[in-house]
Write a protein that holds these residues in place. Structure first.
Motif, PDB file in Angstrom:
ATOM      1  N   LYS A  32       0.847  -1.193   0.000  1.00  0.00           N
ATOM      2  CA  LYS A  32       0.000   0.000   0.000  1.00  0.00           C
ATOM      3  C   LYS A  32       0.885   1.247   0.000  1.00  0.00           C
ATOM      4  O   LYS A  32       1.893   1.311   0.670  1.00  0.00           O
ATOM      5  N   GLY A  33       0.472   2.240  -0.727  1.00  0.00           N
ATOM      6  CA  GLY A  33       1.186   3.507  -0.733  1.00  0.00           C
ATOM      7  C   GLY A  33       2.508   3.442  -1.479  1.00  0.00           C
ATOM      8  O   GLY A  33       2.892   2.414  -2.045  1.00  0.00           O
ATOM      9  N   ASP A  34       3.223   4.571  -1.484  1.00  0.00           N
ATOM     10  CA  ASP A  34       4.541   4.626  -2.116  1.00  0.00           C
ATOM     11  C   ASP A  34       5.514   3.741  -1.345  1.00  0.00           C
ATOM     12  O   ASP A  34       5.361   3.529  -0.139  1.00  0.00           O
ATOM     13  N   SER A  35       6.530   3.269  -2.051  1.00  0.00           N
ATOM     14  CA  SER A  35       7.509   2.411  -1.382  1.00  0.00           C
ATOM     15  C   SER A  35       8.496   3.248  -0.573  1.00  0.00           C
ATOM     16  O   SER A  35       8.824   4.377  -0.936  1.00  0.00           O
ATOM     17  N   PHE A  36       8.941   2.682   0.529  1.00  0.00           N
ATOM     18  CA  PHE A  36      10.017   3.271   1.335  1.00  0.00           C
ATOM     19  C   PHE A  36      10.936   2.118   1.706  1.00  0.00           C
ATOM     20  O   PHE A  36      10.521   1.185   2.399  1.00  0.00           O
ATOM     21  N   THR A  37      12.179   2.203   1.227  1.00  0.00           N
ATOM     22  CA  THR A  37      13.086   1.062   1.354  1.00  0.00           C
ATOM     23  C   THR A  37      14.387   1.457   2.025  1.00  0.00           C
ATOM     24  O   THR A  37      14.958   2.510   1.731  1.00  0.00           O
ATOM     25  N   ILE A  38      14.827   0.611   2.923  1.00  0.00           N
ATOM     26  CA  ILE A  38      16.168   0.726   3.509  1.00  0.00           C
ATOM     27  C   ILE A  38      16.848  -0.631   3.356  1.00  0.00           C
ATOM     28  O   ILE A  38      16.235  -1.664   3.634  1.00  0.00           O
ATOM     29  N   THR A 460      20.424  -7.178  -3.513  1.00  0.00           N
ATOM     30  CA  THR A 460      19.550  -7.726  -2.464  1.00  0.00           C
ATOM     31  C   THR A 460      18.094  -7.757  -2.913  1.00  0.00           C
ATOM     32  O   THR A 460      17.273  -8.471  -2.329  1.00  0.00           O
ATOM     33  N   LEU A 461      17.784  -6.993  -3.953  1.00  0.00           N
ATOM     34  CA  LEU A 461      16.410  -6.946  -4.479  1.00  0.00           C
ATOM     35  C   LEU A 461      16.251  -7.775  -5.749  1.00  0.00           C
ATOM     36  O   LEU A 461      15.204  -7.730  -6.400  1.00  0.00           O
ATOM     37  N   GLY A 462      17.292  -8.551  -6.082  1.00  0.00           N
ATOM     38  CA  GLY A 462      17.147  -9.505  -7.183  1.00  0.00           C
ATOM     39  C   GLY A 462      17.951  -9.244  -8.432  1.00  0.00           C
ATOM     40  O   GLY A 462      17.941 -10.062  -9.356  1.00  0.00           O
ATOM     41  N   TRP A 463      18.645  -8.107  -8.537  1.00  0.00           N
ATOM     42  CA  TRP A 463      19.463  -7.839  -9.718  1.00  0.00           C
ATOM     43  C   TRP A 463      20.509  -8.938  -9.877  1.00  0.00           C
ATOM     44  O   TRP A 463      21.017  -9.430  -8.883  1.00  0.00           O
ATOM     45  N   PRO A 464      20.808  -9.379 -11.098  1.00  0.00           N
ATOM     46  CA  PRO A 464      20.471  -8.769 -12.388  1.00  0.00           C
ATOM     47  C   PRO A 464      19.120  -9.196 -12.969  1.00  0.00           C
ATOM     48  O   PRO A 464      18.787  -8.789 -14.085  1.00  0.00           O
ATOM     49  N   GLY A 465      18.357  -9.988 -12.202  1.00  0.00           N
ATOM     50  CA  GLY A 465      17.027 -10.331 -12.685  1.00  0.00           C
ATOM     51  C   GLY A 465      16.095  -9.136 -12.601  1.00  0.00           C
ATOM     52  O   GLY A 465      16.289  -8.230 -11.785  1.00  0.00           O
ATOM     53  N   GLU A 466      15.076  -9.117 -13.431  1.00  0.00           N
ATOM     54  CA  GLU A 466      14.078  -8.041 -13.402  1.00  0.00           C
ATOM     55  C   GLU A 466      12.947  -8.464 -12.474  1.00  0.00           C
ATOM     56  O   GLU A 466      11.847  -8.796 -12.913  1.00  0.00           O
ATOM     57  N   THR A 467      13.224  -8.428 -11.177  1.00  0.00           N
ATOM     58  CA  THR A 467      12.283  -8.930 -10.180  1.00  0.00           C
ATOM     59  C   THR A 467      11.264  -7.867  -9.796  1.00  0.00           C
ATOM     60  O   THR A 467      11.473  -6.667  -9.998  1.00  0.00           O
ATOM     61  N   GLU A 468      10.158  -8.325  -9.199  1.00  0.00           N
ATOM     62  CA  GLU A 468       9.144  -7.391  -8.704  1.00  0.00           C
ATOM     63  C   GLU A 468       9.715  -6.515  -7.596  1.00  0.00           C
ATOM     64  O   GLU A 468       9.390  -5.330  -7.488  1.00  0.00           O
ATOM     65  N   ASP A 469      10.566  -7.125  -6.742  1.00  0.00           N
ATOM     66  CA  ASP A 469      11.183  -6.343  -5.673  1.00  0.00           C
ATOM     67  C   ASP A 469      12.020  -5.208  -6.240  1.00  0.00           C
ATOM     68  O   ASP A 469      11.989  -4.075  -5.734  1.00  0.00           O
ATOM     69  N   TYR A 474      13.347  -0.315  -5.672  1.00  0.00           N
ATOM     70  CA  TYR A 474      14.582   0.349  -6.086  1.00  0.00           C
ATOM     71  C   TYR A 474      14.242   1.530  -6.978  1.00  0.00           C
ATOM     72  O   TYR A 474      13.357   1.392  -7.836  1.00  0.00           O
ATOM     73  N   PRO A 475      14.896   2.682  -6.828  1.00  0.00           N
ATOM     74  CA  PRO A 475      15.946   2.991  -5.874  1.00  0.00           C
ATOM     75  C   PRO A 475      15.436   2.963  -4.429  1.00  0.00           C
ATOM     76  O   PRO A 475      14.262   3.221  -4.172  1.00  0.00           O
ATOM     77  N   THR A 476      16.341   2.673  -3.507  1.00  0.00           N
ATOM     78  CA  THR A 476      15.966   2.677  -2.098  1.00  0.00           C
ATOM     79  C   THR A 476      15.835   4.126  -1.631  1.00  0.00           C
ATOM     80  O   THR A 476      16.176   5.068  -2.354  1.00  0.00           O
ATOM     81  N   GLU A 503      20.119   4.109 -12.369  1.00  0.00           N
ATOM     82  CA  GLU A 503      19.451   4.947 -11.367  1.00  0.00           C
ATOM     83  C   GLU A 503      20.307   5.038 -10.110  1.00  0.00           C
ATOM     84  O   GLU A 503      21.165   4.193  -9.851  1.00  0.00           O
ATOM     85  N   LYS A 504      20.023   6.071  -9.312  1.00  0.00           N
ATOM     86  CA  LYS A 504      20.706   6.220  -8.028  1.00  0.00           C
ATOM     87  C   LYS A 504      20.328   5.061  -7.107  1.00  0.00           C
ATOM     88  O   LYS A 504      19.211   4.539  -7.191  1.00  0.00           O
ATOM     89  N   PRO A 505      21.221   4.654  -6.209  1.00  0.00           N
ATOM     90  CA  PRO A 505      20.885   3.548  -5.291  1.00  0.00           C
ATOM     91  C   PRO A 505      19.994   3.980  -4.137  1.00  0.00           C
ATOM     92  O   PRO A 505      19.300   3.164  -3.549  1.00  0.00           O
TER      93      PRO A 505
END
Length: 867
Positions: A32-38, A460-469, A474-476, A503-505
């Motif tokens: 829900k809502g915009d993502s916020f990632t650390i 950590t979010l699945g790169w180099p695959g094009e994952t949903e995560d 990303y970017p975090t 993109e920026k990390p």
């Protein structure tokens, strides 16, 4: 309604609620809502969590919990770093204690031992992180050597190699003779040590004269291949092109001119040792000098060192200086202090060494990363770290990424034993693509640990695959880390992020404080001044520890951590507990009602207005990473305003029946509910326990809504009126204290001036334990001023008091206070004290001066009243 225990016992709450949150899946993003990632700065698996980690984890968890309550789709990715050099050293030491040598085991068996060790320590670190209350999504836990990240690291290496950005070359590197590996410039710590300048005579060939060379490392002269002077140095212009003879060795050395030489340093003549100094190496390349190596990887003199072969570098230094002196080559020795480079892990003095290593060309990667920070795409908090980052980026050199270790990501390069072909591929080759030979050998080295860490935000979010995560998170959002790894890690992540993902990390970089001891010293094992977070949690609880660190986390200032602070905020936790327990115990026959202006009393309007101000202040501070400001705002509101004033004011109403009681109950619940939500990111365990006992509905505070400011409840007149009541009550209490009247003794009070409401008079009388406040036309003799402004004066009648004796006592006390005031003013007028004393001592003195002035003014007023 479930009863609340009489005592706050943190150990009972922490495991209970952490397990509850895990079982309910609250740490996972809800979509829900915009993502916020650390992404967590992965702790090394070599030890325990220290207080710096506790601060880092606490601040990240505050942000995640806050954003979760704001409705963001939050993700906090946990994980650990394999820590190449540190882990290999730790396991080697462990094996050595059992009499086992790494070389005897062999690479494969040794790595099995490391993995056993790693699995144990990873579990231990995870347990420690959980104890702090970190709401990470453990289903996404990563390790820099797990299968997915290992594949990503190979992908990154091969990509950079095929783009021409990774190359192998022979250069001077920082070599640690103890760890037996190369170190990057950032892994070398420089410490000032006492040393010496050795002035050595180098004879000119076929002449009776000589030049004098000054060096701090005479042992390296065995590898000299030239002497250099600056082209414009008039003293030596006639020497250029001539030849000198190397003392003790007899090698002929050309005298060359090079702009690198500093004419003002030493004698202005520089011995050039291309194999053992990075700057000399560059001079050697420019002038096509011979390269002679004399110091080996064990920091001993090799076979090129003649009679000194086999000696340790320092043993050789003594022998060479002795021989120089005996043979008449030593001009003099001067003592000096200079910076010595040491290994950041074992503190062995680093040896500049010529070596074949793998490098990344940084120049093409750095430009985009510099521009991102210059243009504000990536923002540093505090801002001063932006300049530090850019200064380093402007002077950046190619990065040596190979390490002579067994533990780590083995470099994905193979060599054909038959034709010498170099093969760089993501998958292990089975034969040589050039000659077809199956006789292949992989490069023995591993990659620098920071090579894998630079990819952390997206791997950590699945790169180099094009994952949903990767698409969603990303970017975090923000990186929370220490200043000491801006160069090791932050800069490299920014470069890698743009290069591999476009993109920026992350958007923000929050550089947190260094946690020092109470004297301002860095915590270390040698000083024995470290504080173990787990010990603090066991004694005080996780919430008090977290709140302590938050209160001290001022941007740009190191934390001086006195263990007594934990007790201070344990008392705050007790205050929260007891205030909540009081409110819950007084909710008999509670019925939710709509609060309207007509039903609210003055104190209700005041506390609800103050609550809105606090919500606004805390929210603004959180958005700007001002954790200490947010913590102080909610602390001040809850303890000083809610507990000390509002609860004390409404106690009589809670003993009544009817609407006034129901309104007081509803205001109590509302303020407590909102306050606990504001406190939750800082003190998650106690707030969950207490919130669950409130009649507010909702599943859990961790997923409740963050309080929003209700502008309709902001009431400046109520704040002003109740603020005046507070000042009056404090004034009455101060008069009682100054006149040695017990707080339990009721006194007569009256006022002159603006008419006070009946409600205000009742509150003042109740809170000051006074008789009913009367309105009079003029001042009564023998009265002391409790409060005074342009329109209102409140007095305490002093009956049955020996005024003459009291005057003498007060005048004596005033004289003492004035003497203290004079002492403090002189102290602060002393420029030496202000400039040289520790900042906190100066600030404490200023506070004492302020208090002394206030005391003097108050005593003068009382004395004037009594005369």
């Amino acid at each position: 309604m479930e009863k609340l225990g009489t005592r706050y016992n943190p150990s009972d709450l922490e495991k209970k609620w952490y397990n509850y949150w895990l079982e309910k899946g609250y740490f996972k993003p809800k979509g829900k809502g915009d993502s916020f990632t650390i992404v967590i700065p992965p702790p090394n698996i070599t030890g325990s969590i220290h207080m710096g980690h506790a601060l880092n984890l606490t601040l990240q968890d505050i942000l995640i919990r806050y954003k979760r309550m704001r409705g963001f789709n939050t993700l906090w990715v946990p994980g650990e770093d394999h820590a190449g050099i540190a882990t290999q050293n730790a396991v080697e030491r462990s094996l050595a204690s059992k009499g086992i040598n790494r070389e005897e085991l062999g690479r494969e068996k040794f790595l099995e031992e490391v993995w056993d060790w790693v699995n144990t320590y990873r579990k231990r670190i995870v347990t420690q992180i959980k104890a702090i209350g970190a709401s990470c999504d453990w289903s996404r836990e990563r390790f820099t050597l797990d299968e997915g990240l290992s594949k990503a690291v190979r992908k990154a290496f091969v990509t950079l190699y095929k783009e021409g950005l990774i190359y192998r070359g022979k250069y001077i590197v920082n070599w640690c003779p103890r760890c037996k590996t190369v170190l990057s410039d950032e892994e070398v710590e420089h410490e000032d040590e006492k040393g010496a300048f050795y002035y050595i005579r180098y004879p000119l060939k076929d002449e009776e004269s000589y030049v004098i060379i000054a060096t701090t490392r005479p042992e390296t002269m065995l590898a000299d291949t030239a002497v250099a002077v600056h082209p414009s140095d008039e003293r030596y212009k006639d020497l250029v092109g001539k030849t000198v003879i190397l003392p003790l060795v007899g090698r002929e050395l050309p005298v060359i001119a090079d702009h690198y030489v500093d004419p003002s340093f030493g004698t202005g003549c520089l011995k050039v040792t291309p194999a053992h100094d990075p700057n000399d190496f560059q001079i050697g390349l420019r002038h096509k000098l011979d390269i002679v190596e004399v110091i080996d990887k064990d920091a001993k003199i090799n076979e090129n060192g003649g009679k000194y072969a086999g000696m340790d570098r320092y043993e050789a230094r003594k022998a060479i200086v002795k021989d120089l002196e005996e043979q008449g080559y030593l001009e003099k020795i001067e003592s000096m202090t200079h910076a010595v480079g040491k290994c950041y892990r074992c503190h062995t003095v680093v040896e500049p060494s010529l070596s074949d290593q793998w490098y990344v060309k940084i120049g093409p990667l750095a430009e985009r990363a510099k521009k991102a920070v210059e243009d504000g795409e990536v923002v540093f908090f505090p801002e001063r770290w932006k300049k530090v980052y850019l200064n380093w980026m402007n002077e950046i050199r190619d990065w040596c990424i190979s390490r002579q270790l067994w533990w780590g990501h083995r470099i994905p390069v193979w060599y054909c034993n038959d034709c010498g072909e170099i093969i760089v591929e993501e998958d292990d080759p089975t034969s040589c693509p050039k000659c077809g030979s199956k006789s292949l050998r992989q490069d023995e080295d591993v990659l620098d640990t920071w090579f894998s860490s630079q990819l952390w935000p997206f791997t950590t979010l699945g790169w180099p695959g094009e994952t949903e995560d990767l698409k969603t998170f990303y970017p975090t959002s923000v990186l929370v880390t220490g200043f000491d790894i801006i160069f090791f890690w932050v800069a490299r992540m920014i470069m890698a992020g743009y290069h591999f993902t476009g993109e920026k990390p992350f958007s923000d970089v929050y550089i947190h404080q260094l946690v020092r001891d109470k004297h301002g010293r860095k915590m270390s094992k040698s000083l024995g001044n470290g504080i173990d977070p787990l010990d603090v949690i066991e004694e005080y609880g996780a919430d008090p520890m977290r709140f302590t660190l938050s209160m001290l986390a001022a941007q740009g200032r190191d934390i001086k951590l006195d263990p007594r602070f934990f007790d201070t905020y344990k008392r705050f936790a007790n205050k929260i507990w007891n205030a909540s327990r009081f409110a819950i115990m007084n909710l008999d026959n509670y019925v939710p009602i709509e609060l309207t202006e007509e039903t609210l009393e003055l104190e209700d309007r005041w506390i609800l207005s103050r609550l809105q101000r606090t919500i606004e202040q805390v929210t603004d501070a959180m958005e700007n990473y001002d954790f200490n400001i947010a913590a102080k705002a909610i602390y001040s509101f809850f303890w000083n305003e809610f507990c000390d004033w509002y609860i004390e004011t409404v106690k009589p109403r809670l003993r009544e029946n009817g609407m006034t009681k129901h309104v007081a109950q509803n205001v109590l619940v509302k303020v407590l509910d909102q306050s606990l939500r504001l406190l939750h990111p800082f003190m998650p365990f106690i707030t969950e326990e207490l919130w669950q006992k409130l009649p507010v509905g909702g599943e859990a505070i961790i997923i409740s809504d963050w309080p929003a400011v209700d502008d309709s409840l902001i009431n400046s007149p109520a704040e002003e009126e109740f603020g005046r009541i507070m000042s009056i009550v404090r004034g009455i209490r101060n008069v009682k204290a100054e006149m040695n009247i017990p707080p339990s003794t009721k006194v007569k009070i009256y006022y002159i001036g603006t008419e006070l409401s009946k409600r205000s008079c009742n509150i003042i009388s109740n809170l000051s334990n006074s008789h009913e406040l009367e309105h009079k036309a003029e001042k009564v003799a023998g009265s002391a001023t409790a409060y005074s402004d342009d329109n209102l004066h409140v007095y305490v009648e002093l009956v049955e008091i020996d005024l003459e004796a009291e005057l003498k006592r007060l005048e004596a006390k005033l004289a003492k206070e004035e003497k203290e005031l004079e002492r403090l003013e002189k102290k602060l007028a002393n420029r030496n004290f202000v400039e040289r004393a520790p900042e906190e001592v100066v600030e404490e003195t200023k506070e004492k001066l302020k208090a002394a002035k206030s005391n003097c003014d108050r005593l003068k007023k009382i004395i004037d009243d009594l005369k």
